[in-house]
Design a protein around this motif. Structure first.
Motif, PDB file in Angstrom:
ATOM      1  N   GLY A 121       7.206  40.732  12.591  1.00 48.34           N
ATOM      2  CA  GLY A 121       6.996  39.947  11.386  1.00 48.34           C
ATOM      3  C   GLY A 121       7.643  38.571  11.516  1.00 48.34           C
ATOM      4  N   GLY A 122       7.127  37.591  10.758  1.00 49.36           N
ATOM      5  CA  GLY A 122       7.691  36.243  10.798  1.00 49.36           C
ATOM      6  C   GLY A 122       8.997  36.159  10.021  1.00 49.36           C
ATOM      7  N   LEU A 123       9.828  35.186  10.366  1.00 50.07           N
ATOM      8  CA  LEU A 123      11.106  34.992   9.686  1.00 50.07           C
ATOM      9  C   LEU A 123      10.882  34.295   8.337  1.00 50.07           C
ATOM     10  N   GLY A 124      11.745  34.622   7.379  1.00 48.00           N
ATOM     11  CA  GLY A 124      11.667  33.975   6.084  1.00 48.00           C
ATOM     12  C   GLY A 124      12.199  32.549   6.141  1.00 48.00           C
ATOM     13  N   GLY A 125      11.757  31.728   5.194  1.00 47.95           N
ATOM     14  CA  GLY A 125      12.235  30.346   5.151  1.00 47.95           C
ATOM     15  C   GLY A 125      13.719  30.275   4.854  1.00 47.95           C
ATOM     16  N   ASN A 126      14.436  29.385   5.552  1.00 50.76           N
ATOM     17  CA  ASN A 126      15.883  29.227   5.357  1.00 50.76           C
ATOM     18  C   ASN A 126      16.262  27.778   5.645  1.00 50.76           C
ATOM     19  N   LEU A 127      17.558  27.506   5.590  1.00 49.04           N
ATOM     20  CA  LEU A 127      18.046  26.138   5.771  1.00 49.04           C
ATOM     21  C   LEU A 127      17.612  25.551   7.114  1.00 49.04           C
ATOM     22  N   SER A 129      15.001  26.204   8.897  1.00 51.65           N
ATOM     23  CA  SER A 129      13.554  25.939   8.994  1.00 51.65           C
ATOM     24  C   SER A 129      13.060  25.078   7.840  1.00 51.65           C
ATOM     25  N   ASN A 130      14.013  24.423   7.183  1.00 50.70           N
ATOM     26  CA  ASN A 130      13.668  23.602   6.016  1.00 50.70           C
ATOM     27  C   ASN A 130      13.015  24.456   4.929  1.00 50.70           C
ATOM     28  N   PHE A 131      13.435  25.754   4.895  1.00 48.41           N
ATOM     29  CA  PHE A 131      13.003  26.745   3.904  1.00 48.41           C
ATOM     30  C   PHE A 131      11.523  27.112   4.009  1.00 48.41           C
ATOM     31  N   LEU A 132      10.917  26.764   5.162  1.00 50.27           N
ATOM     32  CA  LEU A 132       9.524  27.135   5.403  1.00 50.27           C
ATOM     33  C   LEU A 132       9.473  28.408   6.254  1.00 50.27           C
ATOM     34  N   PRO A 133       8.668  29.379   5.876  1.00 49.61           N
ATOM     35  CA  PRO A 133       8.604  30.643   6.627  1.00 49.61           C
ATOM     36  C   PRO A 133       7.745  30.508   7.880  1.00 49.61           C
ATOM     37  N   SER A 134       7.856  31.483   8.773  1.00 50.78           N
ATOM     38  CA  SER A 134       6.997  31.517   9.968  1.00 50.78           C
ATOM     39  C   SER A 134       5.983  32.649   9.830  1.00 50.78           C
ATOM     40  N   LYS A 135       4.876  32.505  10.544  1.00 51.88           N
ATOM     41  CA  LYS A 135       3.826  33.521  10.501  1.00 51.88           C
ATOM     42  C   LYS A 135       4.200  34.718  11.371  1.00 51.88           C
TER      43      LYS A 135
END
Length: 385
Positions: A121-127, A129-135
């Motif tokens: 599964g992709g990682l959730g958005g955080n500091l 990644s500029n709070f953007l999630p990954s696929k």
């Protein structure tokens, strides 16, 4: 060399031993920039070995062969740490090898509840990644079934393997007087008086050229790989697939079967092997059996019967040779006892080897500890001076 008819291949196709599918991990959840919230991780896709499962069950239930895990939850004021997405578990039969699109082995499932991660599964958005999630990870994988059994029956068509399986176990395979009676693998179990169970796989009959995928070819040979031992079953009177093919004596049958295994995968030649000479109820069977025993004891004297490329590099040495009749039951109890003794002996050897390896590892770890302790003592003495 003989090719199977299309109708045989279609009938064999009712039994599925490979399946291609698409898997996708769930996407991560959105982060919450204002409060530094972190989105949930996407779910993972797993394959998990389960009893009483088949690849056909999977295809029937999921005709699209598409498996997607759940997305991670977004971060929000009431839950700054988003929840992880739901994992997706694909139940598969025991004995599965999982490979990717390039044919690289991802892993094997050899016992119930074994599991392999096939799509993350992709990682959730955080500091970071500029709070953007990954696929989630996308992947096409292949499930390849290789039956796991204690004993694998090896023989040309119509050697009597199906009849033998019905005699020694509770299996009820199709039995008929024509080639390729067994069009899909059959599993049976020998149950002894002390309730010990031995599994036996009756596999589709080989023909010459099977290593090149002729006839049942690789559909047969790959199932031999995971059996502990091989039981060659030959007709004492010899074999001829059709009027257009060459007649082969029992001795020639054994040599050609050995060559097919060797050409497919040399490791198969390392498996313990036994030989059941079937149809001893036929006229002149005893004379033919005596001739076969002479040929097996002096194989080089009969090399003129073969082309050079038909002779295996290594001749199999059978642990036991048992004359039987699957029709009358002659020799069946002796065969069952030989199979049990051979498997017990193999198990004892494996246990002894494991114990020796454990003892060696223990000794090495002790030596390493002594060496490190001595080194520490020398360092303390040096510091003292």
């Amino acid at each position: 060399m003989v090719r199977c008819s299309c109708s045989l291949l279609r009938r064999y196709g009712n039994f599925m031993d490979n399946l291609r599918l698409f898997a996708k991990g769930g996407a991560g959840g959105m982060g919450f920039p204002r409060l530094g919230g972190e989105g949930g991780k996407g779910g993972d896709v797993w394959v998990v070995a389960k009893k009483r499962m088949s690849l056909k069950n999977i295809k029937d239930k999921h005709p699209q062969k598409r498996f997607v895990a759940g997305d991670g939850a977004n971060s929000r004021i009431s839950a700054l740490k988003g929840e992880k997405g739901l994992d997706y578990e694909i139940p598969v039969p025991v004995g599965i090898t999982v490979t990717d699109e390039r044919g690289q082995i991802i892993g094997e499932l050899n016992k119930e509840d074994d599991r392999i991660l096939i799509a993350r599964g992709g990682l959730g958005g955080n500091l970071l990644s500029n709070f953007l999630p990954s696929k989630g990870q996308k992947r096409i994988i292949h499930l390849d079934l290789k039956l796991i059994a204690d004993i694998g029956l090896v023989g040309f068509p119509n050697a009597g393997k199906s009849s033998l399986l019905s005699k020694i176990s509770h299996a009820k395979p199709e039995i008929a007087n024509y080639a390729f009676t067994t069009l899909k693998p059959q599993l049976g179990k020998i149950i002894y008086k002390d309730f010990k169970q031995v599994s036996v796989a009756d596999l589709p009959g080989l023909i010459e050229g099977a290593h090149m995928n002729k006839g049942m070819g690789h559909k047969f040979l790959k199932h031999v790989e995971r059996t502990k031992q091989l039981l060659f079953v030959v007709d004492v009177s010899g074999f001829q697939l059709s009027s257009k093919t060459k007649f082969r004596s029992a001795f020639e049958t054994i040599i050609l079967l050995t060559k097919e295994l060797e050409l497919y995968k040399e490791d198969l030649m390392m498996k313990p092997s036994l030989l059941a000479v079937n149809k001893m109820d036929l006229p002149d069977a005893k004379d033919k059996f005596s001739e076969l025993m002479n040929q097996l004891q002096n194989p080089k004297d009969f090399s003129h019967l073969f082309e050079k490329d038909e002779i295996p590099r290594k001749t199999l040495k059978f642990q036991n040779i048992i004359p039987i009749s699957a029709h009358t039951g002659e020799g069946i109890e002796e065969l069952k006892n030989c199979l049990r003794l051979s498997l017990d002996e193999q198990s004892n050897q494996e246990n002894e080897k494991f114990s020796e390896e454990q003892l060696l590892n223990l000794r090495n770890s002790k030596l390493s500890y002594i060496d490190s302790s001595s080194e520490s003592s020398r360092m303390e003495i040096t510091k003292g001076h």
